[in-house]
Scaffold this motif. Sequence first.
Motif, PDB file in Angstrom:
ATOM      1  N   LEU A  32     -34.763-107.401  48.149  1.00  0.00           N
ATOM      2  CA  LEU A  32     -33.508-106.865  48.668  1.00  0.00           C
ATOM      3  C   LEU A  32     -33.022-105.745  47.772  1.00  0.00           C
ATOM      4  CD1 LEU A  32     -31.629-110.149  49.533  1.00  0.00           C
ATOM      5  CD2 LEU A  32     -32.634-108.531  51.117  1.00  0.00           C
ATOM      6  N   GLU A  33     -33.414-105.800  46.518  1.00  0.00           N
ATOM      7  CA  GLU A  33     -32.970-104.847  45.517  1.00  0.00           C
ATOM      8  C   GLU A  33     -34.078-103.858  45.227  1.00  0.00           C
ATOM      9  OE1 GLU A  33     -31.508-105.878  41.473  1.00  0.00           O
ATOM     10  OE2 GLU A  33     -30.507-107.418  42.641  1.00  0.00           O
ATOM     11  N   GLN A  34     -33.855-102.596  45.471  1.00  0.00           N
ATOM     12  CA  GLN A  34     -34.856-101.591  45.167  1.00  0.00           C
ATOM     13  C   GLN A  34     -34.730-101.111  43.727  1.00  0.00           C
ATOM     14  OE1 GLN A  34     -37.395-100.867  47.211  1.00  0.00           O
ATOM     15  NE2 GLN A  34     -36.517-102.449  48.501  1.00  0.00           N
ATOM     16  N   ASP A  35     -33.569-101.293  43.150  1.00  0.00           N
ATOM     17  CA  ASP A  35     -33.301-100.865  41.791  1.00  0.00           C
ATOM     18  C   ASP A  35     -33.956-101.856  40.834  1.00  0.00           C
ATOM     19  OD1 ASP A  35     -32.203 -99.969  39.395  1.00  0.00           O
ATOM     20  OD2 ASP A  35     -30.298 -99.451  40.346  1.00  0.00           O
ATOM     21  N   GLU A  36     -34.734-101.364  39.895  1.00  0.00           N
ATOM     22  CA  GLU A  36     -35.459-102.225  38.970  1.00  0.00           C
ATOM     23  C   GLU A  36     -34.570-102.766  37.856  1.00  0.00           C
ATOM     24  OE1 GLU A  36     -38.591-103.283  39.444  1.00  0.00           O
ATOM     25  OE2 GLU A  36     -38.544-102.157  41.308  1.00  0.00           O
ATOM     26  N   ARG A  37     -33.384-102.194  37.690  1.00  0.00           N
ATOM     27  CA  ARG A  37     -32.494-102.669  36.636  1.00  0.00           C
ATOM     28  C   ARG A  37     -31.909-104.026  37.008  1.00  0.00           C
ATOM     29  NH1 ARG A  37     -28.160 -98.197  36.516  1.00  0.00           N
ATOM     30  NH2 ARG A  37     -28.503 -98.461  38.727  1.00  0.00           N
ATOM     31  N   THR A  38     -31.495-104.775  36.003  1.00  0.00           N
ATOM     32  CA  THR A  38     -30.860-106.063  36.258  1.00  0.00           C
ATOM     33  C   THR A  38     -29.467-105.845  36.822  1.00  0.00           C
ATOM     34  OG1 THR A  38     -29.847-106.209  34.072  1.00  0.00           O
ATOM     35  CG2 THR A  38     -32.094-107.105  34.297  1.00  0.00           C
ATOM     36  N   VAL A  39     -28.907-106.892  37.369  1.00  0.00           N
ATOM     37  CA  VAL A  39     -27.537-106.828  37.882  1.00  0.00           C
ATOM     38  C   VAL A  39     -26.600-106.400  36.762  1.00  0.00           C
ATOM     39  CG1 VAL A  39     -25.618-108.243  38.737  1.00  0.00           C
ATOM     40  CG2 VAL A  39     -27.906-108.505  39.720  1.00  0.00           C
ATOM     41  N   GLU A  40     -26.802-106.973  35.589  1.00  0.00           N
ATOM     42  CA  GLU A  40     -25.968-106.651  34.421  1.00  0.00           C
ATOM     43  C   GLU A  40     -26.043-105.155  34.089  1.00  0.00           C
ATOM     44  OE1 GLU A  40     -23.354-108.432  31.679  1.00  0.00           O
ATOM     45  OE2 GLU A  40     -24.536-109.475  33.182  1.00  0.00           O
ATOM     46  N   GLU A  41     -27.263-104.612  34.069  1.00  0.00           N
ATOM     47  CA  GLU A  41     -27.437-103.188  33.746  1.00  0.00           C
ATOM     48  C   GLU A  41     -26.813-102.289  34.805  1.00  0.00           C
ATOM     49  OE1 GLU A  41     -31.699-103.418  31.335  1.00  0.00           O
ATOM     50  OE2 GLU A  41     -31.696-103.231  33.531  1.00  0.00           O
ATOM     51  N   ARG A  42     -26.952-102.675  36.049  1.00  0.00           N
ATOM     52  CA  ARG A  42     -26.364-101.881  37.123  1.00  0.00           C
ATOM     53  C   ARG A  42     -24.840-101.887  37.037  1.00  0.00           C
ATOM     54  NH1 ARG A  42     -28.849-104.140  42.429  1.00  0.00           N
ATOM     55  NH2 ARG A  42     -27.791-102.391  43.375  1.00  0.00           N
ATOM     56  N   LEU A  43     -24.262-103.063  36.744  1.00  0.00           N
ATOM     57  CA  LEU A  43     -22.810-103.154  36.607  1.00  0.00           C
ATOM     58  C   LEU A  43     -22.323-102.354  35.401  1.00  0.00           C
ATOM     59  CD1 LEU A  43     -22.192-106.920  37.430  1.00  0.00           C
ATOM     60  CD2 LEU A  43     -21.483-104.953  38.798  1.00  0.00           C
ATOM     61  N   GLU A  44     -23.044-102.449  34.293  1.00  0.00           N
ATOM     62  CA  GLU A  44     -22.666-101.687  33.098  1.00  0.00           C
ATOM     63  C   GLU A  44     -22.678-100.189  33.386  1.00  0.00           C
ATOM     64  OE1 GLU A  44     -25.506-103.022  30.196  1.00  0.00           O
ATOM     65  OE2 GLU A  44     -24.448-104.914  29.871  1.00  0.00           O
ATOM     66  N   GLY A  45     -23.693 -99.724  34.104  1.00  0.00           N
ATOM     67  CA  GLY A  45     -23.772 -98.309  34.463  1.00  0.00           C
ATOM     68  C   GLY A  45     -22.628 -97.882  35.363  1.00  0.00           C
ATOM     69  N   LEU A  46     -22.288 -98.725  36.319  1.00  0.00           N
ATOM     70  CA  LEU A  46     -21.197 -98.418  37.244  1.00  0.00           C
ATOM     71  C   LEU A  46     -19.863 -98.334  36.500  1.00  0.00           C
ATOM     72  CD1 LEU A  46     -19.971 -98.024  40.026  1.00  0.00           C
ATOM     73  CD2 LEU A  46     -20.111-100.498  40.381  1.00  0.00           C
ATOM     74  N   VAL A  47     -19.580 -99.305  35.643  1.00  0.00           N
ATOM     75  CA  VAL A  47     -18.326 -99.303  34.889  1.00  0.00           C
ATOM     76  C   VAL A  47     -18.259 -98.077  33.975  1.00  0.00           C
ATOM     77  CG1 VAL A  47     -17.032-100.509  33.073  1.00  0.00           C
ATOM     78  CG2 VAL A  47     -17.914-101.786  35.047  1.00  0.00           C
ATOM     79  N   ALA A  48     -19.375 -97.751  33.323  1.00  0.00           N
ATOM     80  CA  ALA A  48     -19.403 -96.578  32.428  1.00  0.00           C
ATOM     81  C   ALA A  48     -19.131 -95.290  33.206  1.00  0.00           C
ATOM     82  CB  ALA A  48     -20.741 -96.502  31.702  1.00  0.00           C
ATOM     83  N   ARG A  49     -19.721 -95.157  34.405  1.00  0.00           N
ATOM     84  CA  ARG A  49     -19.474 -93.969  35.235  1.00  0.00           C
ATOM     85  C   ARG A  49     -18.013 -93.876  35.642  1.00  0.00           C
ATOM     86  NH1 ARG A  49     -23.675 -95.692  38.479  1.00  0.00           N
ATOM     87  NH2 ARG A  49     -22.347 -95.563  40.317  1.00  0.00           N
ATOM     88  N   MET A  50     -17.421 -95.019  35.990  1.00  0.00           N
ATOM     89  CA  MET A  50     -16.011 -95.013  36.386  1.00  0.00           C
ATOM     90  C   MET A  50     -15.122 -94.640  35.203  1.00  0.00           C
ATOM     91  SD  MET A  50     -15.609 -98.202  39.005  1.00  0.00           S
ATOM     92  CE  MET A  50     -14.015 -97.632  39.615  1.00  0.00           C
ATOM     93  N   ARG A  51     -15.434 -95.170  34.026  1.00  0.00           N
ATOM     94  CA  ARG A  51     -14.620 -94.847  32.840  1.00  0.00           C
ATOM     95  C   ARG A  51     -14.712 -93.353  32.540  1.00  0.00           C
ATOM     96  NH1 ARG A  51     -12.235 -97.939  28.819  1.00  0.00           N
ATOM     97  NH2 ARG A  51     -13.385 -99.819  29.342  1.00  0.00           N
ATOM     98  N   ASP A  52     -15.916 -92.778  32.682  1.00  0.00           N
ATOM     99  CA  ASP A  52     -16.087 -91.338  32.463  1.00  0.00           C
ATOM    100  C   ASP A  52     -15.303 -90.521  33.476  1.00  0.00           C
ATOM    101  OD1 ASP A  52     -17.741 -91.721  30.285  1.00  0.00           O
ATOM    102  OD2 ASP A  52     -19.606 -91.362  31.397  1.00  0.00           O
ATOM    103  N   ARG A  53     -15.369 -90.923  34.724  1.00  0.00           N
ATOM    104  CA  ARG A  53     -14.721 -90.137  35.775  1.00  0.00           C
ATOM    105  C   ARG A  53     -13.202 -90.228  35.713  1.00  0.00           C
ATOM    106  NH1 ARG A  53     -15.341 -89.948  42.313  1.00  0.00           N
ATOM    107  NH2 ARG A  53     -13.643 -88.475  42.573  1.00  0.00           N
ATOM    108  N   TYR A  54     -12.682 -91.441  35.559  1.00  0.00           N
ATOM    109  CA  TYR A  54     -11.231 -91.631  35.647  1.00  0.00           C
ATOM    110  C   TYR A  54     -10.544 -91.675  34.290  1.00  0.00           C
ATOM    111  CZ  TYR A  54     -12.212 -92.555  40.511  1.00  0.00           C
ATOM    112  OH  TYR A  54     -12.634 -92.434  41.803  1.00  0.00           O
ATOM    113  N   GLU A  55     -11.319 -91.764  33.236  1.00  0.00           N
ATOM    114  CA  GLU A  55     -10.771 -91.808  31.873  1.00  0.00           C
ATOM    115  C   GLU A  55      -9.642 -92.830  31.768  1.00  0.00           C
ATOM    116  OE1 GLU A  55      -9.729 -87.794  30.866  1.00  0.00           O
ATOM    117  OE2 GLU A  55     -11.811 -87.129  30.935  1.00  0.00           O
TER     118      GLU A  55
END
Length: 195
Positions: A32-55
Amino acid sequence: MNEKTEELRNIFTSVTDEETVTESQEDTRGSLEQDERTVEERLEGLVARMRDRYEFETPLSDAELVILAKRFYEDDTDEAIADELGVDEEDVFEGRLAVHLVRDDDADEVDLAAIRSREEDDATLAAEYGVDEGQIRRYRRVAAAVDESRAANDRYRDEFDAILADADLSKRMAKDVREDGLEDATEGMETDVEF
């Protein structure tokens, strides 16, 4: 092969690089998941992107926001999440809104569209809605988070949904497959055995 076909094949292979014409194929397992990263890694990446964008500024670290998101999708209350993280419930509330995780009941007593468009001060709105000023500030914060999420076409909320809902679905499907396999393997066996 006739002579003309052989000649065309030779011309074709001499002017092309075989790797650019055909792509090697490999057997991969379905997922179901095409992304090879773990759920944890994907969530960490998403949160980091949001922090960068919205500061956004929150006392919660990215790792704590990941835990917050997971617990939010497990329908845990802000109080339960705050207990796990060892922080104030208000910090969890602010952290949730920073990453666009708004609950249906965050502002169910008021019309957010009306709050959003009103320019009156908090005291005036509090008197009108019969709540205290702190509640009006909270509603305005929820309205701002909803607006921010909508301005991004709810992209980040959709990513949380995809990561955490897919992870949950994968777990349930794997459990169902294990259970079905066990049922098939034990079908017809006598299970009423005395020792």
